[in-house]
Design a protein around this motif. Structure first.
Motif, short mmCIF file in Angstrom:
data_model
loop_
_atom_site.label_atom_id
_atom_site.label_comp_id
_atom_site.label_asym_id
_atom_site.label_seq_id
_atom_site.Cartn_x
_atom_site.Cartn_y
_atom_site.Cartn_z
N PHE A 104 64.65 -36.47 40.97
CA PHE A 104 64.52 -35.01 40.91
C PHE A 104 64.85 -34.60 39.48
CE2 PHE A 104 65.92 -30.64 41.15
CZ PHE A 104 64.94 -30.07 41.95
N THR A 105 63.92 -33.91 38.81
CA THR A 105 64.10 -33.52 37.42
C THR A 105 64.93 -32.24 37.35
OG1 THR A 105 62.00 -34.55 36.83
CG2 THR A 105 62.93 -32.98 35.25
N LEU A 106 66.09 -32.35 36.73
CA LEU A 106 66.99 -31.21 36.56
C LEU A 106 66.66 -30.41 35.30
CD1 LEU A 106 70.26 -33.10 37.51
CD2 LEU A 106 69.04 -31.44 38.91
N SER A 107 66.25 -31.08 34.24
CA SER A 107 65.83 -30.39 33.01
C SER A 107 64.98 -31.34 32.18
CB SER A 107 67.04 -29.90 32.20
OG SER A 107 67.79 -30.98 31.71
N GLY A 108 64.18 -30.75 31.31
CA GLY A 108 63.32 -31.54 30.43
C GLY A 108 61.96 -31.82 31.03
N GLU A 109 61.22 -32.69 30.35
CA GLU A 109 59.87 -33.05 30.80
C GLU A 109 59.53 -34.45 30.34
OE1 GLU A 109 56.68 -31.23 28.08
OE2 GLU A 109 58.42 -29.91 27.81
N GLY A 110 58.60 -35.06 31.03
CA GLY A 110 58.19 -36.41 30.65
C GLY A 110 57.24 -36.99 31.67
N TYR A 111 57.27 -38.32 31.75
CA TYR A 111 56.42 -39.05 32.69
C TYR A 111 57.23 -40.15 33.35
CZ TYR A 111 51.99 -37.01 31.32
OH TYR A 111 50.97 -36.12 31.10
N MET A 112 56.83 -40.49 34.57
CA MET A 112 57.29 -41.69 35.23
C MET A 112 56.12 -42.66 35.18
SD MET A 112 59.89 -43.12 36.75
CE MET A 112 60.94 -41.78 37.33
N VAL A 113 56.31 -43.79 34.52
CA VAL A 113 55.29 -44.82 34.41
C VAL A 113 55.64 -45.88 35.45
CG1 VAL A 113 54.26 -46.55 32.88
CG2 VAL A 113 54.98 -44.33 31.95
N MET A 114 54.67 -46.21 36.30
CA MET A 114 54.92 -47.12 37.42
C MET A 114 53.81 -48.16 37.50
SD MET A 114 55.91 -44.21 40.23
CE MET A 114 54.75 -42.95 39.64
N GLU A 115 54.17 -49.34 37.99
CA GLU A 115 53.15 -50.35 38.30
C GLU A 115 53.68 -51.35 39.30
OE1 GLU A 115 52.84 -53.89 35.17
OE2 GLU A 115 52.44 -51.93 34.28
N ASP A 116 52.77 -51.86 40.11
CA ASP A 116 53.16 -52.85 41.11
C ASP A 116 52.95 -54.26 40.54
OD1 ASP A 116 50.44 -53.48 41.35
OD2 ASP A 116 50.23 -52.57 43.33
N PRO A 117 53.36 -55.30 41.25
CA PRO A 117 53.24 -56.66 40.71
C PRO A 117 51.80 -57.09 40.42
CG PRO A 117 54.80 -56.64 42.53
CD PRO A 117 54.14 -55.27 42.50
N GLU A 118 50.83 -56.46 41.05
CA GLU A 118 49.42 -56.80 40.79
C GLU A 118 48.86 -56.05 39.58
OE1 GLU A 118 50.40 -55.90 44.13
OE2 GLU A 118 50.82 -58.04 44.33
N GLY A 119 49.64 -55.15 38.97
CA GLY A 119 49.19 -54.42 37.78
C GLY A 119 48.57 -53.07 38.05
N HIS A 120 48.58 -52.59 39.30
CA HIS A 120 48.09 -51.24 39.60
C HIS A 120 49.10 -50.24 39.02
CE1 HIS A 120 46.42 -53.72 42.95
NE2 HIS A 120 45.32 -53.19 42.45
N THR A 121 48.60 -49.24 38.32
CA THR A 121 49.50 -48.32 37.63
C THR A 121 49.39 -46.89 38.14
OG1 THR A 121 47.91 -47.79 35.87
CG2 THR A 121 49.34 -49.70 35.52
N LEU A 122 50.49 -46.17 37.98
CA LEU A 122 50.57 -44.73 38.25
C LEU A 122 51.37 -44.11 37.12
CD1 LEU A 122 51.75 -44.81 41.98
CD2 LEU A 122 49.48 -44.11 41.20
N GLU A 123 50.93 -42.97 36.62
CA GLU A 123 51.69 -42.23 35.62
C GLU A 123 51.76 -40.79 36.13
OE1 GLU A 123 48.64 -43.79 34.59
OE2 GLU A 123 49.75 -45.66 34.33
#
Length: 191
Positions: A104-123
């Motif tokens: 839960f973001t309390l302040s600021g801004e940015g991205y969460m960079v995610m990937e699974d072991p097979e290399g599928h990504t989410l940003e």
């Protein structure tokens, strides 16, 4: 508009059921500890010739590391860049891979960079006042794209553990850099 002022000296004393109590203590990560996590290691070394900036710190509350309990705390990720790549956390998988996590973001801004072991990504963007769900089996890393500290509350299964080693050599498939004054998500050339 509700302005949230974060005091990094903030410490909580929380009593859990069964009498478990502990003050939150800060774990700090400096550039010298993370220099190889950035694509442009030469830029990191150049910064380190002048200073060793604090990249981020996190506070975890005391909790039993057992099935059914929750780990929780806060992360403070400071603004800055290394060779055009925004300051970021190390990132990790959970040892128990099938573990999800909530931020839960309390302040600021940015991205969460995610990937699974097979290399599928989410940003996914991180914005003040919004929650973000990290799916089970996804490694995750926070990136601060703003001018102020990115402060987030997190929680996950207390017995999940952390696996930092799996992503230390090459990092993630995607990275967040500044292009024309704005954040851009690009492929990581190490892959």
């Amino acid at each position: 508009m509700n302005n949230f002022n974060w005091d990094s000296s903030f410490c909580v004393d929380f009593d859990l059921i069964n009498g478990y109590s502990k003050k939150a203590e800060s774990t700090k990560r400096y550039l010298s500890q993370m220099k190889d996590m950035y694509y442009d290691t030469a830029a990191a070394e150049k910064i380190l010739e002048r200073e060793d900036p604090l990249i981020y710190e996190f506070y975890e509350l005391g909790y039993p590391e057992r099935d059914g309990d929750l780990a929780f705390g806060t992360t403070i990720l400071y603004p800055g860049q290394v060779g055009g790549e925004y300051f970021m956390t190390k990132g990790h998988f959970h040892v128990k891979l099938a573990t999800a996590e909530v931020y839960f973001t309390l302040s600021g801004e940015g991205y969460m960079v995610m990937e699974d072991p097979e290399g599928h990504t989410l940003e996914m963007p991180l914005e003040k006042g919004q929650a973000l769900y990290v799916p089970r089996s996804y490694a995750h890393r926070s990136v601060n794209t703003g001018k102020e500290p990115l402060v987030m509350y997190f929680t996950f299964a207390a017995d999940a553990g952390h696996d930092y080693g799996s992503i230390e050599t090459k990092g993630y498939h995607k990275m967040v850099v500044e292009r024309d004054g704005k954040p851009a998500i690009i492929p990581n050339p190490k892959w």
